[in-house]
Motif scaffolding. Structure first.
Motif, PDB file in Angstrom:
ATOM      1  N   VAL A  53     -58.848  95.868   5.703  1.00 42.65           N
ATOM      2  CA  VAL A  53     -59.170  95.814   4.281  1.00 42.65           C
ATOM      3  C   VAL A  53     -58.172  94.912   3.553  1.00 42.65           C
ATOM      4  CG1 VAL A  53     -59.591  97.160   2.188  1.00 42.65           C
ATOM      5  CG2 VAL A  53     -60.001  98.192   4.432  1.00 42.65           C
ATOM      6  N   VAL A  54     -58.662  93.869   2.910  1.00 48.91           N
ATOM      7  CA  VAL A  54     -57.831  93.027   2.047  1.00 48.91           C
ATOM      8  C   VAL A  54     -57.805  93.637   0.658  1.00 48.91           C
ATOM      9  CG1 VAL A  54     -57.830  90.843   0.782  1.00 48.91           C
ATOM     10  CG2 VAL A  54     -58.025  90.830   3.261  1.00 48.91           C
ATOM     11  N   THR A  55     -56.609  93.792   0.094  1.00 48.60           N
ATOM     12  CA  THR A  55     -56.499  94.336  -1.253  1.00 48.60           C
ATOM     13  C   THR A  55     -55.248  93.799  -1.927  1.00 48.60           C
ATOM     14  OG1 THR A  55     -56.349  96.399  -2.546  1.00 48.60           O
ATOM     15  CG2 THR A  55     -55.259  96.385  -0.413  1.00 48.60           C
ATOM     16  N   HIS A  56     -55.222  93.836  -3.247  1.00 50.13           N
ATOM     17  CA  HIS A  56     -53.977  93.564  -3.974  1.00 50.13           C
ATOM     18  C   HIS A  56     -53.578  94.788  -4.785  1.00 50.13           C
ATOM     19  CE1 HIS A  56     -57.128  92.255  -6.904  1.00 50.13           C
ATOM     20  NE2 HIS A  56     -56.339  92.884  -7.751  1.00 50.13           N
ATOM     21  N   ASN A  57     -54.176  95.936  -4.465  1.00 45.54           N
ATOM     22  CA  ASN A  57     -53.903  97.190  -5.147  1.00 45.54           C
ATOM     23  C   ASN A  57     -53.040  98.068  -4.243  1.00 45.54           C
ATOM     24  OD1 ASN A  57     -54.204  99.975  -6.028  1.00 45.54           O
ATOM     25  ND2 ASN A  57     -55.836  99.258  -7.362  1.00 45.54           N
ATOM     26  N   ILE A  58     -51.794  98.297  -4.631  1.00 48.72           N
ATOM     27  CA  ILE A  58     -50.850  99.017  -3.778  1.00 48.72           C
ATOM     28  C   ILE A  58     -51.297 100.451  -3.534  1.00 48.72           C
ATOM     29  CG2 ILE A  58     -48.482  99.913  -3.633  1.00 48.72           C
ATOM     30  CD1 ILE A  58     -47.556  97.375  -5.054  1.00 48.72           C
ATOM     31  N   GLU A  59     -51.682 101.167  -4.604  1.00 44.76           N
ATOM     32  CA  GLU A  59     -52.117 102.555  -4.433  1.00 44.76           C
ATOM     33  C   GLU A  59     -53.351 102.647  -3.542  1.00 44.76           C
ATOM     34  OE1 GLU A  59     -52.641 105.263  -7.533  1.00 44.76           O
ATOM     35  OE2 GLU A  59     -50.573 105.184  -8.233  1.00 44.76           O
ATOM     36  N   GLU A  60     -54.262 101.708  -3.693  1.00 41.08           N
ATOM     37  CA  GLU A  60     -55.461 101.707  -2.856  1.00 41.08           C
ATOM     38  C   GLU A  60     -55.091 101.591  -1.385  1.00 41.08           C
ATOM     39  OE1 GLU A  60     -59.213  99.563  -3.976  1.00 41.08           O
ATOM     40  OE2 GLU A  60     -58.507  98.191  -2.421  1.00 41.08           O
ATOM     41  N   ALA A  61     -54.164 100.695  -1.080  1.00 42.92           N
ATOM     42  CA  ALA A  61     -53.749 100.506   0.312  1.00 42.92           C
ATOM     43  C   ALA A  61     -53.136 101.784   0.879  1.00 42.92           C
ATOM     44  CB  ALA A  61     -52.756  99.351   0.408  1.00 42.92           C
ATOM     45  N   VAL A  62     -52.300 102.463   0.086  1.00 42.19           N
ATOM     46  CA  VAL A  62     -51.656 103.684   0.564  1.00 42.19           C
ATOM     47  C   VAL A  62     -52.657 104.829   0.673  1.00 42.19           C
ATOM     48  CG1 VAL A  62     -49.807 105.351   0.126  1.00 42.19           C
ATOM     49  CG2 VAL A  62     -49.445 102.939  -0.408  1.00 42.19           C
ATOM     50  N   LEU A  63     -53.664 104.830  -0.192  1.00 42.03           N
ATOM     51  CA  LEU A  63     -54.668 105.893  -0.163  1.00 42.03           C
ATOM     52  C   LEU A  63     -55.544 105.845   1.081  1.00 42.03           C
ATOM     53  CD1 LEU A  63     -55.870 106.056  -3.885  1.00 42.03           C
ATOM     54  CD2 LEU A  63     -54.991 107.983  -2.554  1.00 42.03           C
ATOM     55  N   ILE A  64     -55.856 104.646   1.575  1.00 38.75           N
ATOM     56  CA  ILE A  64     -56.873 104.565   2.607  1.00 38.75           C
ATOM     57  C   ILE A  64     -56.380 104.096   3.969  1.00 38.75           C
ATOM     58  CG2 ILE A  64     -58.651 104.150   0.860  1.00 38.75           C
ATOM     59  CD1 ILE A  64     -58.754 101.249   1.688  1.00 38.75           C
ATOM     60  N   CYS A  65     -55.237 103.424   4.053  1.00 38.67           N
ATOM     61  CA  CYS A  65     -54.878 102.726   5.295  1.00 38.67           C
ATOM     62  C   CYS A  65     -53.896 103.500   6.160  1.00 38.67           C
ATOM     63  CB  CYS A  65     -54.288 101.355   4.967  1.00 38.67           C
ATOM     64  SG  CYS A  65     -55.468 100.245   4.164  1.00 38.67           S
ATOM     65  N   ASP A  66     -53.969 103.235   7.480  1.00 40.12           N
ATOM     66  CA  ASP A  66     -53.014 103.774   8.438  1.00 40.12           C
ATOM     67  C   ASP A  66     -51.774 102.889   8.537  1.00 40.12           C
ATOM     68  OD1 ASP A  66     -54.843 105.839   9.237  1.00 40.12           O
ATOM     69  OD2 ASP A  66     -55.921 104.314  10.377  1.00 40.12           O
ATOM     70  N   ARG A  67     -51.998 101.588   8.427  1.00 40.18           N
ATOM     71  CA  ARG A  67     -50.895 100.617   8.409  1.00 40.18           C
ATOM     72  C   ARG A  67     -51.147  99.630   7.290  1.00 40.18           C
ATOM     73  NH1 ARG A  67     -49.805  96.919  12.824  1.00 40.18           N
ATOM     74  NH2 ARG A  67     -51.958  97.215  13.521  1.00 40.18           N
ATOM     75  N   ILE A  68     -50.057  99.112   6.727  1.00 40.10           N
ATOM     76  CA  ILE A  68     -50.149  98.116   5.655  1.00 40.10           C
ATOM     77  C   ILE A  68     -49.317  96.908   6.035  1.00 40.10           C
ATOM     78  CG2 ILE A  68     -49.648  97.615   3.233  1.00 40.10           C
ATOM     79  CD1 ILE A  68     -49.996 100.611   2.674  1.00 40.10           C
ATOM     80  N   MET A  69     -49.936  95.740   5.985  1.00 37.18           N
ATOM     81  CA  MET A  69     -49.231  94.487   6.215  1.00 37.18           C
ATOM     82  C   MET A  69     -49.079  93.786   4.872  1.00 37.18           C
ATOM     83  SD  MET A  69     -51.023  93.197   9.736  1.00 37.18           S
ATOM     84  CE  MET A  69     -51.069  94.299  11.173  1.00 37.18           C
ATOM     85  N   ILE A  70     -47.839  93.580   4.453  1.00 33.63           N
ATOM     86  CA  ILE A  70     -47.562  92.984   3.150  1.00 33.63           C
ATOM     87  C   ILE A  70     -47.404  91.482   3.309  1.00 33.63           C
ATOM     88  CG2 ILE A  70     -46.005  92.947   1.176  1.00 33.63           C
ATOM     89  CD1 ILE A  70     -45.214  95.802   1.850  1.00 33.63           C
ATOM     90  N   PHE A  71     -48.223  90.749   2.561  1.00 35.38           N
ATOM     91  CA  PHE A  71     -48.197  89.294   2.603  1.00 35.38           C
ATOM     92  C   PHE A  71     -47.261  88.743   1.530  1.00 35.38           C
ATOM     93  CE2 PHE A  71     -51.496  86.689   4.912  1.00 35.38           C
ATOM     94  CZ  PHE A  71     -51.642  87.588   5.938  1.00 35.38           C
ATOM     95  N   SER A  72     -46.478  87.737   1.914  1.00 37.94           N
ATOM     96  CA  SER A  72     -45.774  86.926   0.929  1.00 37.94           C
ATOM     97  C   SER A  72     -46.622  85.675   0.675  1.00 37.94           C
ATOM     98  CB  SER A  72     -44.376  86.549   1.435  1.00 37.94           C
ATOM     99  OG  SER A  72     -44.488  85.802   2.645  1.00 37.94           O
ATOM    100  N   SER A  73     -46.242  84.892  -0.317  1.00 35.85           N
ATOM    101  CA  SER A  73     -47.091  83.775  -0.746  1.00 35.85           C
ATOM    102  C   SER A  73     -46.407  82.428  -0.568  1.00 35.85           C
ATOM    103  CB  SER A  73     -47.474  83.946  -2.224  1.00 35.85           C
ATOM    104  OG  SER A  73     -48.100  85.178  -2.451  1.00 35.85           O
TER     105      SER A  73
END
Length: 451
Positions: free
Chosen positions: A208-228
């Motif tokens: 799942v691609v997202t820019h919503n931090i709470e959304e990522a924590v609510l639904i994901c098992d792992r989170i990969m944080i992208f820099s720009s």
């Protein structure tokens, strides 16, 4: 009470569904410069896992998703799908886009059935799968409705059903909830997590691609944080909470705060000793001018005044401030970083605090605010200083914008160059440093311009 993921669920994540190895993506601009979008990105997604790609707009997340879907060939690197090189779209990978992308002349049932017809599945099997997908995603009774008759949330459910009906092994979702209102997004997100947790979705893994931090924590098992600029994976976090997750739980809030802190960290400085000893990466020349976000003076003043007022009194937790001001990540971070760039605020451990100069700005009248902003722009934004110097030196006190646009495009895309100039114009107008003639595409000094 939130509890860690069961060991059994962790153990199920053994088979690798998809793996990206050293993916880079660049777009050719001219004979001298390429625009780097992704740089050496490697990741893997296992069966039984929902992974989030978290980052700001423009960080390359959607580009990476299209590479993983086989829709785009990377400049370098490779994608392995179930252990074999991915050489184009694969029937085992389905994608849900941010836009609903429904055909308005087709009913819900016909839109959902599109993927099956492309695979040559017709007749009773087609009807059975379509009915199951429609019922699964909560669209029962809407089979004969037209897209224009559905709300945004219902349309996105159609898009989700269309992806699920082909029973893919991997489901890729590109900001699937961002075009929806808050309540609709929450309902759809909750339904999706429940179906996933109860093993009712016909997929083995989701990205799942997202820019919503709470959304990522609510639904994901792992989170990969992208820099720009360019897109890289800066951090990989395992989310230690079982579903359903309680966003009001102290541990949940602390985890969200931790991600805010990570995403506001400055890039590590590579010392000369590291470079000369070969332990660091080869030194890259820093661009003279850097891209600026679309942040208005009004927005910056509003944030500083909100920060200065009780009960914040000059310092605030970023997640709390985002909620208080109803700001998305893509609005909040550019605001904070613009204030930090100008020396009016600092970002520290997921908090934002006004500097002495920021407090001085808030307490000043309009003329003093203009003077403070003008000083900050000249001293902290090289592009502003350069434009003002050129205008001061010329007898006509004018300069074509094209020359500055060309200079910016050496280190950024044409879109970012235009955005940066627009931002500079807005900031400089407030400070009365210079003005801009859109019709003539030129900068100029007013007769009474500030020295």
């Amino acid at each position: 009470m939130i509890s860690p993921l069961p060991d059994a669920q962790e153990g199920a994540k053994s088979a690798i569904l998809i793996e990206a190895r050293h993916i880079s993506q660049a777009y050719h601009k001219d004979s001298a410069v390429d625009l780097q979008v992704l740089d050496d990105v490697s990741l893997s997604l296992h069966s039984g896992e929902m992974v989030g790609l978290l980052g700001r707009s423009g960080s390359g997340k959607s580009t990476l998703l299209r590479i993983l879907a086989g829709l785009l060939t990377p400049t370098s690197g490779e994608v392995l799908w179930q252990g074999k090189p991915l050489e184009g779209p694969d029937p085992g990978i389905a994608m849900v886009f941010q836009s609903f992308a429904l055909f308005p002349w087709m009913t819900v049932e016909e839109n959902v059935a599109l993927g099956l017809e492309a695979k040559g599945i017709h007749g009773a099997e087609r009807d059975r799968r379509v009915e199951n997908a429609i019922d699964l995603i909560g669209l029962g009774g809407y089979e004969n409705a037209w897209p224009k008759e559905l709300s945004g949330g219902m349309q996105q459910r159609v898009g989700l059903a269309r992806a699920l009906v082909v029973q893919p092994d991997l489901l890729l979702m590109d900001e699937p909830f961002s075009a929806l209102d808050v309540l609709t997004a929450e309902n759809l997100r909750t339904d999706l997590v429940e179906l996933w947790s109860e093993n009712k979705l016909p997929v083995q893994g989701m990205l799942v691609v997202t820019h919503n931090i709470e959304e990522a924590v609510l639904i994901c098992d792992r989170i990969m944080i992208f820099s720009s600029n360019p897109g890289r994976i800066a951090h990989i976090l395992s989310v230690p909470f079982a579903h359903p997750r309680n966003r009001e739980d102290a541990a949940f809030r602390q985890f969200v705060d931790h991600i805010y802190a990570l995403m506001t960290q400055r890039a590590p400085i590579v010392s000369e000793a590291d470079i000369t000893s070969g332990q660091g990466q080869a030194a890259q020349p820093e661009p003279i001018f850097k891209a600026l976000p679309q942040v208005s003076i009004t927005m910056m003043i509003g944030m500083m005044e909100a920060l200065a007022a009780p009960p914040l009194n000059g310092r605030a937790d970023l997640p709390m401030l985002a909620e208080k001001l109803q700001l998305e990540l893509d609005d909040l971070f550019p605001l904070g970083e613009s204030l930090e760039l100008l020396g009016l605020a600092e970002l520290e451990d997921g908090d934002i605090l006004l500097t002495n100069e920021g407090v001085h700005f808030v307490l000043s009248d309009l003329d003093e605010r203009k003077a403070i902003m003008g000083h900050a722009l000249i001293h902290h934004v090289p592009l502003v200083k350069t434009i003002r110097s050129v205008l001061d030196e010329r007898p006509t006190h004018t300069a074509n914008a094209e020359r500055f646009r060309d200079e910016l495009e050496v280190s950024m895309s044409p879109d970012y160059a235009r955005q940066t100039l627009q931002t500079v114009v807005g900031w400089a107008r407030f400070a009365e440093l210079f003005d801009f003639d859109e019709e003539g595409d030129r900068f100029f000094l007013e007769d009474d311009g500030v020295e």
